[in-house]
Scaffold this motif. Structure first.
Motif, short mmCIF file in Angstrom:
data_model
loop_
_atom_site.label_atom_id
_atom_site.label_comp_id
_atom_site.label_asym_id
_atom_site.label_seq_id
_atom_site.Cartn_x
_atom_site.Cartn_y
_atom_site.Cartn_z
N ASP A 137 0.91 -1.01 0.04
CA ASP A 137 -0.03 -0.19 -0.03
C ASP A 137 0.95 1.15 0.21
OD1 ASP A 137 -1.77 2.26 0.64
OD2 ASP A 137 -2.93 1.07 2.15
N LEU A 140 1.00 4.11 2.68
CA LEU A 140 1.54 3.97 4.10
C LEU A 140 2.92 4.28 4.35
CD1 LEU A 140 -0.31 0.26 5.03
CD2 LEU A 140 -0.93 2.66 5.88
N ALA A 144 4.93 0.54 8.56
CA ALA A 144 3.58 -0.07 8.88
C ALA A 144 3.18 -0.93 7.47
CB ALA A 144 2.60 1.38 8.75
N ASP A 145 3.80 -0.76 6.21
CA ASP A 145 3.55 -1.44 5.13
C ASP A 145 4.18 -2.93 5.35
OD1 ASP A 145 1.98 -1.82 3.21
OD2 ASP A 145 3.32 -0.94 1.72
N ARG A 148 2.14 -4.71 7.77
CA ARG A 148 0.83 -5.11 7.11
C ARG A 148 0.94 -6.17 5.99
NH1 ARG A 148 -0.16 -3.63 2.14
NH2 ARG A 148 -2.34 -3.96 1.38
N GLN A 153 -3.19 -7.93 7.47
CA GLN A 153 -4.05 -6.99 7.88
C GLN A 153 -3.11 -5.84 8.75
OE1 GLN A 153 -6.19 -9.26 10.70
NE2 GLN A 153 -4.54 -9.52 12.16
N PRO A 154 -3.59 -4.54 8.93
CA PRO A 154 -2.80 -3.58 9.59
C PRO A 154 -2.29 -3.71 11.00
CG PRO A 154 -4.80 -2.62 8.64
CD PRO A 154 -5.12 -4.04 8.76
N SER A 156 -0.81 -2.56 14.75
CA SER A 156 -0.85 -1.46 15.51
C SER A 156 0.14 -0.56 15.46
CB SER A 156 -0.93 -1.71 17.06
OG SER A 156 0.35 -2.49 17.38
N SER A 157 -0.30 0.70 15.73
CA SER A 157 0.81 2.12 15.75
C SER A 157 2.03 1.67 16.41
CB SER A 157 0.22 3.19 15.79
OG SER A 157 -0.44 3.24 17.37
N ALA A 160 4.20 -0.91 14.44
CA ALA A 160 4.86 -0.34 13.44
C ALA A 160 6.05 0.55 13.86
CB ALA A 160 3.70 0.65 12.54
#
Length: 356
Positions: A137, A140, A144-145, A148, A153-154, A156-157, A160
């Motif tokens: 993606d 992002l 974070a990517d 994912r 799936q994403p 958590s912050s 990441a």
């Protein structure tokens, strides 16, 4: 004067990083590790290390989009991940896919090479587990990517951010073995892809990038044994190294170990694993002090690398590839520095064989 292992030999002048082994200090382009780790994104670290080496550098806010587009571009190579490559293991598979990328010296090539391990490793791991790869993606952030693409799936912050701290912490570290290999190849004007492939080859070795996996084995074995000091003393009696301790340069604690320990502490669900790691670390330092009183063997980056990346869900045999995700930025910066301002690296050897 010839020095085996090139200890103390200055092989390059660089503006990229300074490793002060006596003080336990790492400076990257004028900024200390404490200023960068946990406070700087992968994109910002890339911009910092690439500064001055490319004519077509984007402005500050555009790095995220450009790196996202690079991840999207290299994802096409994932189609070449067949069963044979998957059997070879993570680093061999990632290296084979990187070899499919064109050589070049421009920023687009460099960004694709930063993106490559970040895309190829999650794709490999998903295919090995029987799942379809997840396309990047581009909107992002880089870390974070990666999470994912790994999980489907994403993340958590917090997760990441922990991975981002790791990638920034290991992005450059002086003239280590893999960076030197990359600079040697770059000095021939071979191109950035060739330089990164040299770095990957050097990173595979257990004396350089291959140590975090065995740290996990050690922690698991100690957990089953239930007595850290007895296990560690038995390992030393067998002539084994305690993985995660001692460093060729640092004579004090590796500052990267503390940066990664702080990142691990943010992952509250792994508090039990952190507590065990701290207990093993304390026991290992005490045992090493008793058994090797003439040497300073302190905690190095691999120890908390292993615990952090395990907590984030990376398998033990993939940790060297995660190292490459971060270190590739440094390889590329050093390669450009060498290609633009250095000479062909051609040291001499001393012949010690039989006379004719």
């Amino acid at each position: 004067m010839m020095t085996d292992g090139l200890d103390g030999v200055v092989a390059a002048s660089t503006i990229l990083s300074d490793v002060d082994g006596a003080a336990g200090r790492l400076v990257i382009r004028g900024r200390s590790l404490d200023e960068l780790a946990g406070r700087t994104s992968v994109e910002e670290a890339t911009a910092l290390l690439f500064d001055g080496f490319f004519d077509d550098r984007p402005s500050g806010g555009e790095w995220r989009a450009h790196l996202g587009q690079a991840r999207h571009a290299v994802f096409a190579e994932v189609a070449a991940l067949d069963e044979r490559l998957i059997r070879h293991g993570p680093l061999e598979a990632v290296r084979a896919l990187v070899a499919r990328l064109a050589d070049g010296e421009d920023l687009a090539t460099a960004l694709r090479l930063v993106a490559a391990p970040a895309v190829f490793l999650p794709s490999y791991l998903r295919l090995r587990a029987g799942h379809a790869p997840v396309a990047p993606d581009a909107s992002l952030g880089h870390a974070a990517d990666v999470m994912r693409m790994l999980r489907g799936q994403p993340a958590s912050s917090v997760e990441a951010a922990a991975l981002e701290t790791y990638l920034v912490t290991v992005c450059d570290h002086g003239l280590n073995a893999s960076t030197f290999a990359a600079r040697v190849v770059a000095s021939t004007q071979a191109g950035l892809t060739s330089a990164v492939l040299a770095g990957l080859g050097a990173l595979k070795g257990p004396l350089h990038g291959g140590a975090p996996g065995p740290v996990l084995t050690m922690l698991n074995d100690i957990g089953e044994a239930g007595d850290a000091r007895a296990w560690l003393e038995a390992a030393l009696a067998r002539g084994e190294r305690l993985m995660g301790f001692g460093h060729r340069i640092y004579r004090v604690r590796d500052p990267r170990a503390d940066a990664l320990k702080r990142a691990l502490a943010t992952l509250g669900v792994e508090a039990g694993r952190l507590a065990q790691a701290e207990q093993v670390e304390a026991a290992a330092l005490a045992v090493l002090k008793d058994h090797k009183p003439g040497r300073r063997l302190e905690t190095n980056v691999e120890f908390y690398t292993a615990v952090l990346l395990d907590a984030l869900g990376f398998p033990a045999d993939s940790l060297t590839c995660v190292f490459a995700m971060g270190r590739s930025v440094g390889w590329l910066a050093h390669a450009r520095e060498q290609a633009t301002s250095g000479r062909l690296i051609r040291p001499q050897s001393r012949y010690v064989g039989p006379a004719s």
